[in-house]
Design a protein around this motif. Structure first.
Motif, PDB file in Angstrom:
ATOM      1  N   SER A  21       3.295  10.250  -6.923  1.00  0.00           N
ATOM      2  CA  SER A  21       3.066   9.752  -8.282  1.00  0.00           C
ATOM      3  C   SER A  21       3.082   8.228  -8.282  1.00  0.00           C
ATOM      4  O   SER A  21       3.768   7.594  -7.480  1.00  0.00           O
ATOM      5  CB  SER A  21       4.137  10.291  -9.228  1.00  0.00           C
ATOM      6  N   LEU A  22       2.337   7.632  -9.193  1.00  0.00           N
ATOM      7  CA  LEU A  22       2.093   6.196  -9.171  1.00  0.00           C
ATOM      8  C   LEU A  22       3.055   5.422 -10.061  1.00  0.00           C
ATOM      9  O   LEU A  22       3.601   5.955 -11.024  1.00  0.00           O
ATOM     10  CB  LEU A  22       0.652   5.922  -9.601  1.00  0.00           C
ATOM     11  N   TYR A  23       3.237   4.145  -9.735  1.00  0.00           N
ATOM     12  CA  TYR A  23       4.069   3.240 -10.512  1.00  0.00           C
ATOM     13  C   TYR A  23       3.196   2.217 -11.232  1.00  0.00           C
ATOM     14  O   TYR A  23       2.113   1.845 -10.751  1.00  0.00           O
ATOM     15  CB  TYR A  23       5.054   2.480  -9.615  1.00  0.00           C
ATOM     16  N   GLU A  24       3.685   1.755 -12.351  1.00  0.00           N
ATOM     17  CA  GLU A  24       2.943   0.777 -13.144  1.00  0.00           C
ATOM     18  C   GLU A  24       3.407  -0.645 -12.823  1.00  0.00           C
ATOM     19  O   GLU A  24       4.406  -0.863 -12.135  1.00  0.00           O
ATOM     20  CB  GLU A  24       3.131   1.069 -14.642  1.00  0.00           C
ATOM     21  N   LEU A  25       2.673  -1.599 -13.354  1.00  0.00           N
ATOM     22  CA  LEU A  25       2.996  -3.008 -13.176  1.00  0.00           C
ATOM     23  C   LEU A  25       4.261  -3.366 -13.934  1.00  0.00           C
ATOM     24  O   LEU A  25       4.432  -2.988 -15.096  1.00  0.00           O
ATOM     25  CB  LEU A  25       1.823  -3.859 -13.687  1.00  0.00           C
ATOM     26  N   LEU A  39      -3.045  -2.694  -8.834  1.00  0.00           N
ATOM     27  CA  LEU A  39      -3.646  -1.486  -9.392  1.00  0.00           C
ATOM     28  C   LEU A  39      -2.734  -0.305  -9.143  1.00  0.00           C
ATOM     29  O   LEU A  39      -2.236  -0.106  -8.017  1.00  0.00           O
ATOM     30  CB  LEU A  39      -5.018  -1.204  -8.775  1.00  0.00           C
ATOM     31  N   SER A  40      -2.507   0.486 -10.168  1.00  0.00           N
ATOM     32  CA  SER A  40      -1.768   1.736 -10.024  1.00  0.00           C
ATOM     33  C   SER A  40      -2.779   2.796  -9.593  1.00  0.00           C
ATOM     34  O   SER A  40      -3.403   3.457 -10.434  1.00  0.00           O
ATOM     35  CB  SER A  40      -1.100   2.105 -11.356  1.00  0.00           C
ATOM     36  N   GLU A  41      -2.964   2.934  -8.289  1.00  0.00           N
ATOM     37  CA  GLU A  41      -4.074   3.713  -7.751  1.00  0.00           C
ATOM     38  C   GLU A  41      -3.670   4.386  -6.450  1.00  0.00           C
ATOM     39  O   GLU A  41      -3.069   3.763  -5.574  1.00  0.00           O
ATOM     40  CB  GLU A  41      -5.266   2.790  -7.492  1.00  0.00           C
ATOM     41  N   THR A  72       0.850  -1.186   0.000  1.00  0.00           N
ATOM     42  CA  THR A  72       0.000   0.000   0.000  1.00  0.00           C
ATOM     43  C   THR A  72       0.888   1.239   0.000  1.00  0.00           C
ATOM     44  O   THR A  72       1.194   1.808   1.052  1.00  0.00           O
ATOM     45  CB  THR A  72      -1.005  -0.013   1.173  1.00  0.00           C
ATOM     46  N   GLY A  73       1.307   1.632  -1.205  1.00  0.00           N
ATOM     47  CA  GLY A  73       2.204   2.768  -1.368  1.00  0.00           C
ATOM     48  C   GLY A  73       1.586   3.878  -2.191  1.00  0.00           C
ATOM     49  O   GLY A  73       2.307   4.596  -2.892  1.00  0.00           O
ATOM     50  N   GLY A  74       0.264   4.019  -2.105  1.00  0.00           N
ATOM     51  CA  GLY A  74      -0.435   5.001  -2.934  1.00  0.00           C
ATOM     52  C   GLY A  74      -1.022   6.150  -2.159  1.00  0.00           C
ATOM     53  O   GLY A  74      -2.091   6.663  -2.513  1.00  0.00           O
ATOM     54  N   GLY A  75      -0.332   6.599  -1.112  1.00  0.00           N
ATOM     55  CA  GLY A  75      -0.896   7.620  -0.233  1.00  0.00           C
ATOM     56  C   GLY A  75      -0.907   9.027  -0.779  1.00  0.00           C
ATOM     57  O   GLY A  75      -1.473   9.924  -0.157  1.00  0.00           O
ATOM     58  N   GLY A  76      -0.288   9.268  -1.943  1.00  0.00           N
ATOM     59  CA  GLY A  76      -0.327  10.626  -2.485  1.00  0.00           C
ATOM     60  C   GLY A  76       0.705  10.909  -3.558  1.00  0.00           C
ATOM     61  O   GLY A  76       0.515  11.813  -4.366  1.00  0.00           O
ATOM     62  N   ASP A  87      -9.980   4.302  -2.764  1.00  0.00           N
ATOM     63  CA  ASP A  87      -9.209   5.265  -3.546  1.00  0.00           C
ATOM     64  C   ASP A  87      -9.529   6.696  -3.135  1.00  0.00           C
ATOM     65  O   ASP A  87     -10.311   6.939  -2.204  1.00  0.00           O
ATOM     66  CB  ASP A  87      -9.414   5.041  -5.045  1.00  0.00           C
ATOM     67  N   GLU A  88      -8.895   7.661  -3.825  1.00  0.00           N
ATOM     68  CA  GLU A  88      -9.015   9.075  -3.433  1.00  0.00           C
ATOM     69  C   GLU A  88     -10.403   9.646  -3.667  1.00  0.00           C
ATOM     70  O   GLU A  88     -10.715  10.747  -3.190  1.00  0.00           O
ATOM     71  CB  GLU A  88      -7.968   9.922  -4.162  1.00  0.00           C
TER      72      GLU A  88
END
Length: 368
Positions: free
Chosen positions: A320-324, A335-337, A314-318, A356-357
């Motif tokens: 920029s996102l990473y892809e698979l 999920l890149s979310e 769970t590294g999607g706290g804010g 999600d946000e």
């Protein structure tokens, strides 16, 4: 208490009404640490050295208790003791002139976890950049009404300085941290500055390990462990030895471990921390750890249980996102979310919700 109730509460208590609330010049608003069954710590910082009094009482009590510092300072700490288990308390801060520095805030001491009254824990990571998405995730966490926060690391970008914590952490989460206890783990960005010196100065952890790098605590039937995965975690290292002793000693129903670098990840930027699979992972399996939570890759990934252990990235706290990248065989959902993970912990189960946000629940899981 819900955050929306702040303004109405101010009107009920005239001595902390909007009319008398002074320009407090607090550089960090009050935040909760180490809330137990019978105690809690309140920390706050001011831009100038001053003597500040903290007033507190149990909700609906008539009289206020107070703690006043002996000397003027810019870093203020108050340890509230002899509290009642599972009760709500109110507190506010006042300067030496009698002006209220804060609104009235409310917190709850540790309760008994039951199936009818589970513990709600919000877990998030890789958050502290001060952007719009971070605020959106924070807003959704507030709506979800957690009773505890866990952070999987990289709390403040880019190098974990004190000013970055002020700008990108405390400014964003001040209304949450004033009422809900926060427990962190040290990410590589937090570790960049003075080996996480600012993090260790700002947060008061239940120190079990050396110099606040790692620790554990209990909340009723839950045992929670925070590690610093920037340190040596090889077999026989100080943290490894401490962790083995800690896990062997607990008899709690649920064991949750959280730290930054993931043993398993399909993220394209970092991926799995392979060395952990022959060091930390066997400990998790031997001592029946239920759930391991990590960050580092800016995404969400849920795995099928690996030898009885549930792993979540769970590294999607804010940020920029990473892809698979190369998808691991054990990966059940990637999920890149931007998101946080909500844990609803009862005696019977841990119910997991990935949110999600925009407040959409995009994944669920039940551990029994």
């Amino acid at each position: 208490m819900q955050l929306a109730a702040f303004s109405s509460l101010l009107g009920i208590l005239p001595f902390v009404s909007q009319a008398t609330l002074t320009d407090s010049a607090l550089t960090i608003e009050p935040y909760l640490q180490r809330v137990t069954k019978h105690a809690a710590t309140v920390l706050v910082r001011s831009d100038e050295a001053q003597t500040i009094t903290l007033f507190y009482h149990k909700v609906d009590a008539t009289n206020w208790k107070s703690i006043t510092e002996d000397d003027a300072a810019t870093e203020h700490r108050y340890r509230l003791t002899s509290l009642k288990r599972g009760q709500e308390y109110e507190y506010y801060l006042e300067n030496s002139s009698g002006d209220a520095l804060t609104q009235v805030h409310t917190f709850r001491t540790q309760k008994d976890i039951t199936n009818d009254d589970p513990l709600k824990v919000a877990v998030f990571g890789d958050s502290g950049v001060g952007n719009t998405t971070q605020y959106e995730v924070a807003s959704e966490m507030a709506k979800w009404e957690p009773e505890l926060f866990l952070h999987t690391g990289d709390i403040a970008y880019n190098s974990g300085t004190e000013q970055e914590f002020i700008d990108n952490v405390f400014t964003v989460y001040s209304s949450l941290f004033s009422e809900i206890p926060f427990y962190g783990s040290i990410g590589n960005h937090d570790y960049t500055t003075e080996l996480a010196g600012p993090y260790k100065e700002l947060f008061e952890t239940p120190t079990n390990g050396a110099d606040e790098d790692y620790y554990s605590f209990n909340y009723d039937n839950v045992h929670v462990v925070s590690l610093n995965s920037n340190l040596d975690y090889s077999v026989g290292s100080a943290m490894y030895t401490w962790l083995e002793t800690d896990l062997a000693a607990t008899n709690k129903k649920w064991v949750i471990v959280f730290f930054h670098h993931p043993p398993y990840s399909s993220g394209v930027v970092h991926g799995s921390t392979v060395a952990m699979q022959t060091t930390l992972v066997p400990l998790f399996e031997t001592y029946d750890v239920d759930l391991v939570l990590n960050g580092h890759d800016h995404d969400y990934e849920r795995f099928d249980k690996i030898n009885g252990v549930q792993y979540i990235v769970t590294g999607g706290g804010g940020n920029s996102l990473y892809e698979l990248g190369t998808e691991l065989e054990e990966s059940a959902l990637f999920l890149s979310e931007n998101h946080f993970v909500g844990l609803i912990i009862s005696n019977a189960s841990i119910e997991l919700e990935a949110i999600d946000e925009d407040g959409f629940v995009f994944d669920t899981l039940t551990l029994e």
